[in-house]
Design a protein around this motif. Sequence first.
Motif, short mmCIF file in Angstrom:
data_model
loop_
_atom_site.label_atom_id
_atom_site.label_comp_id
_atom_site.label_asym_id
_atom_site.label_seq_id
_atom_site.Cartn_x
_atom_site.Cartn_y
_atom_site.Cartn_z
N ALA A 94 0.83 -1.20 0.00
CA ALA A 94 0.00 0.00 0.00
C ALA A 94 0.87 1.25 0.00
O ALA A 94 0.56 2.24 -0.67
CB ALA A 94 -0.93 -0.01 1.21
N THR A 122 -3.53 -4.65 -8.22
CA THR A 122 -4.53 -4.04 -7.34
C THR A 122 -5.51 -3.23 -8.20
O THR A 122 -5.08 -2.58 -9.15
CB THR A 122 -3.83 -3.11 -6.34
N ASP A 154 -11.38 4.60 -5.10
CA ASP A 154 -11.38 4.19 -3.70
C ASP A 154 -10.01 3.64 -3.29
O ASP A 154 -9.48 3.98 -2.25
CB ASP A 154 -12.47 3.13 -3.50
N GLN A 155 -9.44 2.79 -4.14
CA GLN A 155 -8.14 2.18 -3.83
C GLN A 155 -7.03 3.23 -3.83
O GLN A 155 -6.16 3.21 -2.96
CB GLN A 155 -7.84 1.08 -4.85
N ARG A 211 -7.29 5.19 -0.64
CA ARG A 211 -6.87 4.38 0.50
C ARG A 211 -5.34 4.28 0.55
O ARG A 211 -4.72 4.45 1.60
CB ARG A 211 -7.49 2.99 0.35
N ASP A 212 -4.73 4.02 -0.60
CA ASP A 212 -3.27 3.84 -0.65
C ASP A 212 -2.54 5.14 -0.35
O ASP A 212 -1.54 5.16 0.37
CB ASP A 212 -2.86 3.31 -2.03
#
Lengths: 424, 256
Positions: B48, B198, B203-204, B207-208
């Motif tokens: 991440a 990924t 959203d990802q 988040r990352d």
Amino acid sequence: MGSGNREKFDNPVVEWVDSRLPVFTLMQKEYGVFPTPKNFNYFWNFGAIAMVMLVTMIVTGIALAMHYVPHAAMAFDSVERIMRDVNHGWLLRYLHANGASFFFIAVYIHIFRGMYYGSYKNPRELLWILGVVIFLLMMATAFMGYVLPWGQMSFWGATVITNLFSAIPLVGDSIVTLLWGGFSVDNPTLNRFFALHYLLPFVIFAVVFLHVWALHVTGSNNPLGIEPKGKQDTLPFHPYYTIKDTFGLLVFLLLYVGYAFFAPNDLGHPDNYIPADPLVTPAHIVPEWYFLPFYAILRAITFDIAIPFTDIVLISAKLGGVLAMFGSIALLFALPFLDKHPVRSAVFRPWFKIAFLALAVVTFILGVCGGKPAEGLWVPLAQICTLYYYAFFLVIIPFLNKKEPVAKLPPSIHEAVLSKNKQG
Amino acid sequence: MKYSIFIFLMILTIGFASGSAVAAESSHKIPHQHWSFDGVFGTYDRGALQRGFQVYTQVCAACHSMKHLSYRNLSALGYSEAEVKAIAAQNTVTDGPDDEGEMFERPMKPSDKFKNPYENDKQARYANNGALPPDLSLITKARHGGADYIYALLTGYAEAPEGETLGAGQHWNKYMPGNKIAMAAPLSDDMVGYEDGTPATLDQYARDVSHFLTWAAEPEMEVRKRTGIKVFIFLLIFAGIMYATKRKIWAGVKKS
């Protein structure tokens, strides 16, 4: 501290030193065999805990000062350098920042204990007053320390608090200019605050020495508030209270390191991670949590005090707030002379007990009010609480002096402990 | 012992009171997210962090500086020394003066601080409609809600509700204090190509990059928590031994 009746030490080196400067005799007398009431509860740990916190603050603080740069353009970055590049710098800084909070927690509990058990009463008035002096010095030191990282809350906190002095008639503005070293909070302010933040802990240390000295003249109070009558009422300080203090200290340290390692910023404010900007005022300027009750009292005075039916303002709202805030601490100085009731401990003063515990709750509510914006219901709530704070000292205590029945006290600590053990 | 419980409660309430001292004023409450760095045993997710750094480099770094970080710090994300050198060398910096007194351009080194997208704050404001993009080195520590807030902000863009007017260059965000933000929605699906499979979603990304920014603000967190556990266990055992010793020493006193 004379060398009157000195017992010889077996160790020749110790004896050589002690016959010339009786430090070993002193330690033996004051911390070895020192007669201490045998009925302390854990509230009596907090003096020793506060002492350990003071030393922790001085040690971590000196190490931090080796890396910190007291300059308006560099202070914020130098703190970040400590956090990122100095070996264990994050540890030093988080121990220091959270240490301030836990020093205040220890001292607040210590003050609470002193008031609850009447430790301020004859013959310990001066001991109490020295304690309040330490508290005042701590507040000044903590305030100036919070300014040093030169974040937004540092800068604006400094601006708000130093501006309070401008409320003083005639000389106020000159005092503020003197505090700032100019016409706004700027580099000269930061420099003098750093110098004073380094100086004051040693002044505190000196007053702590007097505080402990005074304690060792009168001896400690105890939960029953009656003086020890002889050997059966006391225990030698060592090993009984050295071990009890050590245990209590370790429990306290568990909470302290819990914050310092796992939630190091929970007691601080996010805005202080934004570099100081004189052009941007934070939405809410709040001091550190340990000042919040006093901040609430300061802001509770929202009205001018004027001569009725005229426009002549005697005390402006601002000056009134400042007076109320400093007055709230001045009352602590006066407490030994306000409270004339012959019984010390709240254990035997049911009326005082209720009034005092209510004061503790009120002070807590004031703390909550201090953290909220000064609007809506928080303002009248803070005003009511401020009123109670003052009434406690100026109305309730004088009333209790006259009216609260004088309870029959146990004949001695020893007998009280014995009968308690039989019941339990 | 009842007093120690009392004291413990008192300290808890102090923490609670200070935590809730000032509430952020946006129209929505910031939802809590689950993060691998939560809690006493929390650690960063290297994957991440690297993805978040990729999002920062390809998107955020166009406007936001991270002046407290050096390229060498990236080794904590799992990059090798050579990779860190290569990342640093993608940018140039003006150095000097050299022996002839001239300033010169050179590729950046791992010891250099992250490249600032602007020469100075004035230039940054001029390029951004008068708004200054904040430095991101400390952003999760400098906002109520930390990583939760950054995630919420990046995913919280919406149409302004009826009756609300936005000024020129303003955008509606559910989680920005005051709801009006100068930054246009910076992220959208398929904007950055992830190499590890990924999903390339807004959203990802959010988040990352929140994960990466948390690391950037608290690079010491893992070692801090590890040290803290050792210190806590040490003090706990020490306290236990001292309690037993205290009981032993005091055993004779209570009865007499």
